[in-house]
Design a protein around this motif. Sequence first.
Motif, short mmCIF file in Angstrom:
data_model
loop_
_atom_site.label_atom_id
_atom_site.label_comp_id
_atom_site.label_asym_id
_atom_site.label_seq_id
_atom_site.Cartn_x
_atom_site.Cartn_y
_atom_site.Cartn_z
N ALA A 374 0.74 -1.25 0.09
CA ALA A 374 -0.08 -0.08 0.11
C ALA A 374 0.99 1.30 -0.10
CB ALA A 374 -0.90 0.01 0.93
N GLY A 375 2.30 1.15 0.03
CA GLY A 375 2.94 2.18 0.07
C GLY A 375 3.76 2.93 1.39
N TYR A 376 3.40 2.30 2.58
CA TYR A 376 3.76 2.87 3.77
C TYR A 376 5.27 2.66 3.79
CZ TYR A 376 -1.01 3.33 5.51
OH TYR A 376 -2.09 3.69 5.71
N ARG A 377 5.87 3.70 4.58
CA ARG A 377 7.43 3.52 5.13
C ARG A 377 7.68 3.12 6.34
NH1 ARG A 377 9.37 9.04 5.59
NH2 ARG A 377 7.41 10.42 5.25
N PHE A 378 8.59 2.36 6.84
CA PHE A 378 8.79 1.98 8.15
C PHE A 378 9.89 2.72 8.75
CE2 PHE A 378 6.57 -1.12 5.78
CZ PHE A 378 5.81 -1.72 6.56
N SER A 379 9.62 3.64 9.65
CA SER A 379 10.82 4.54 10.40
C SER A 379 10.95 3.83 11.70
CB SER A 379 10.14 6.01 10.38
OG SER A 379 9.99 6.63 9.11
N VAL A 380 12.00 3.64 12.10
CA VAL A 380 12.57 2.91 13.37
C VAL A 380 12.79 3.90 14.29
CG1 VAL A 380 14.13 1.45 14.45
CG2 VAL A 380 13.47 1.00 12.15
N LEU A 381 12.09 4.05 15.57
CA LEU A 381 12.14 5.16 16.60
C LEU A 381 13.70 4.93 17.30
CD1 LEU A 381 8.61 5.46 17.82
CD2 LEU A 381 9.89 7.09 16.32
N THR A 382 14.34 6.17 17.67
CA THR A 382 15.54 5.77 18.39
C THR A 382 15.61 5.15 19.39
OG1 THR A 382 15.03 8.23 19.40
CG2 THR A 382 16.27 8.19 17.43
N SER A 383 14.55 5.24 20.57
CA SER A 383 14.71 4.76 22.00
C SER A 383 13.65 4.24 22.58
CB SER A 383 15.15 6.03 22.88
OG SER A 383 14.21 6.89 22.94
N ALA A 384 12.75 4.00 21.61
CA ALA A 384 11.44 3.48 22.01
C ALA A 384 11.43 2.13 21.89
CB ALA A 384 10.35 3.93 21.62
N PHE A 385 10.79 1.09 22.55
CA PHE A 385 10.93 -0.51 22.01
C PHE A 385 9.50 -1.06 22.68
CE2 PHE A 385 13.29 0.59 25.70
CZ PHE A 385 12.64 -0.52 26.97
N VAL A 386 9.33 -2.43 22.42
CA VAL A 386 8.57 -3.45 23.21
C VAL A 386 9.39 -4.57 23.41
CG1 VAL A 386 6.29 -2.43 21.98
CG2 VAL A 386 7.78 -4.30 21.10
N VAL A 387 9.09 -4.99 24.79
CA VAL A 387 9.43 -6.19 25.09
C VAL A 387 8.43 -7.15 25.60
CG1 VAL A 387 9.70 -5.15 27.47
CG2 VAL A 387 11.22 -7.17 26.86
N HIS A 388 8.87 -8.50 25.52
CA HIS A 388 7.74 -9.56 25.80
C HIS A 388 8.27 -10.42 26.89
CE1 HIS A 388 6.73 -13.84 25.45
NE2 HIS A 388 5.49 -13.47 25.31
N ARG A 389 7.41 -10.69 27.94
CA ARG A 389 7.80 -11.52 29.02
C ARG A 389 8.23 -12.90 28.80
NH1 ARG A 389 3.84 -7.79 30.14
NH2 ARG A 389 4.05 -6.35 31.94
N GLY A 390 9.37 -13.25 29.06
CA GLY A 390 9.85 -14.60 28.61
C GLY A 390 10.30 -14.78 27.26
#
Length: 430
Positions: A374-390
């Motif tokens: 669909a034409g989207y671009r993927f911009s990675v943020l500098t210091s944000a993240f998600v983390v999974h437990r385990g």
Amino acid sequence: MHLSKKCSFFKVVLVALLIVALLQLFYLSFLSKFHGKQQRYRYSELFGGTGKKNAHTEKNSRKEHMRYSLSTGGMFDSSGQYRVYRNLIKSDFTSNQALGSEGRSNVLTLCTHTTINNLYHLESLVQRWQNPLSVAIFAHGQDVKFATALVYALSFFCPQIQALVDFHLVCLSGEYASFPEHDREHLSGLEDCASVFSRLETHRDKYKNYAIHGNVSYPNNLLRNVARSGTEAPYVLVIDVDMAPSTDLHPQFLAMIARRPPAGDEVFVLPAFEIRHVRKLPASKPELVQLYQVGEVRPFYEELCPRCQAPTNYSQWVNNHARDAGPLDVAYTLAWVDPWEPFYIGPSAVPLYDEAFKQYGFNRISQACELHVAGYRFSVLTSAFVVHRGFKVQGEFHAKKDEENKHNRVLFRNFKAALKTKYLSSNRHC
């Protein structure tokens, strides 16, 4: 004479013991009645039956909204296989917005999904996020009754959940949810927020989301869409309930888009990690990187599907120190490559998840693939993240995982072919 005195003494002792025993019985009886009265009061309070109208107006309003939502019978999904109760419980935040009350507007909502056995994760997720959430719950069989009762209890006893969380319920089309007014089995003994989450904890090991009793399929993409449809925020973050974002992501993101309004075709990637169960979740990037360097944190799905997250370029992100100290911003922009399935903050207009995908495999990859076409671009943020437990490891999944993955692989091929027709003008493919 001596014997007579001895007998008198024993009689006195015996009488004293009898008096003590009677007093204990009386005391225990009193405690039992008092506790029963407390429980009856608590139970009646849960449904607004105390007669204190002014004190309970807001709670009665929540009760009546839930009663009305359930009385509609819900709506069938597009396949006709599932019954959906949207906005079963509305948060104070959403209710105030609907009434046009003054206050801050909702720019970014965290959307998540779960069965009742993983709902206990909501406690820590709300504490970490502290902003609007939209939660879609799937329940089956007896769990429909349990889920309805416990969701109502959460909205009653937990102030932060009252303030911020909207709940939606999904069950099979042949099942109905009803107002838990007479559900003493699940509601009795609940006295505060902690007791509700303790009750939820008793269900945590009942089964895994992908191994529901009765061979019932977990409709993860339908649930994601239901959670998304439950918010009018211009931006959404969709993650699983056993994940958590970095601390202060919400205010940092709002500050970032105030400085640099994003383009409509841009999504903001949050590098995804997993952490050992025994470790406390890192709050900031420096904490996460420190754990990453000693192997206590690793890329999400590193053991199961390293290619699914590798395009994030973890090495570049971890070593990108130059801008980490400053405000949240875009570190670098990437083109999508198969089979990347990033977690991201995106505009609410991004394509929905394809609801044909259920159980394990290709449910998020398919949506990322469509974003790319669909034409989207993927911009990675500098210091944000998600983390999974385990850590996600081989051997801990349900028995039919490989069979489901094979089935969904065929669906994915058909899905990709359909995208060519849907986006005729696009020169991208996946």
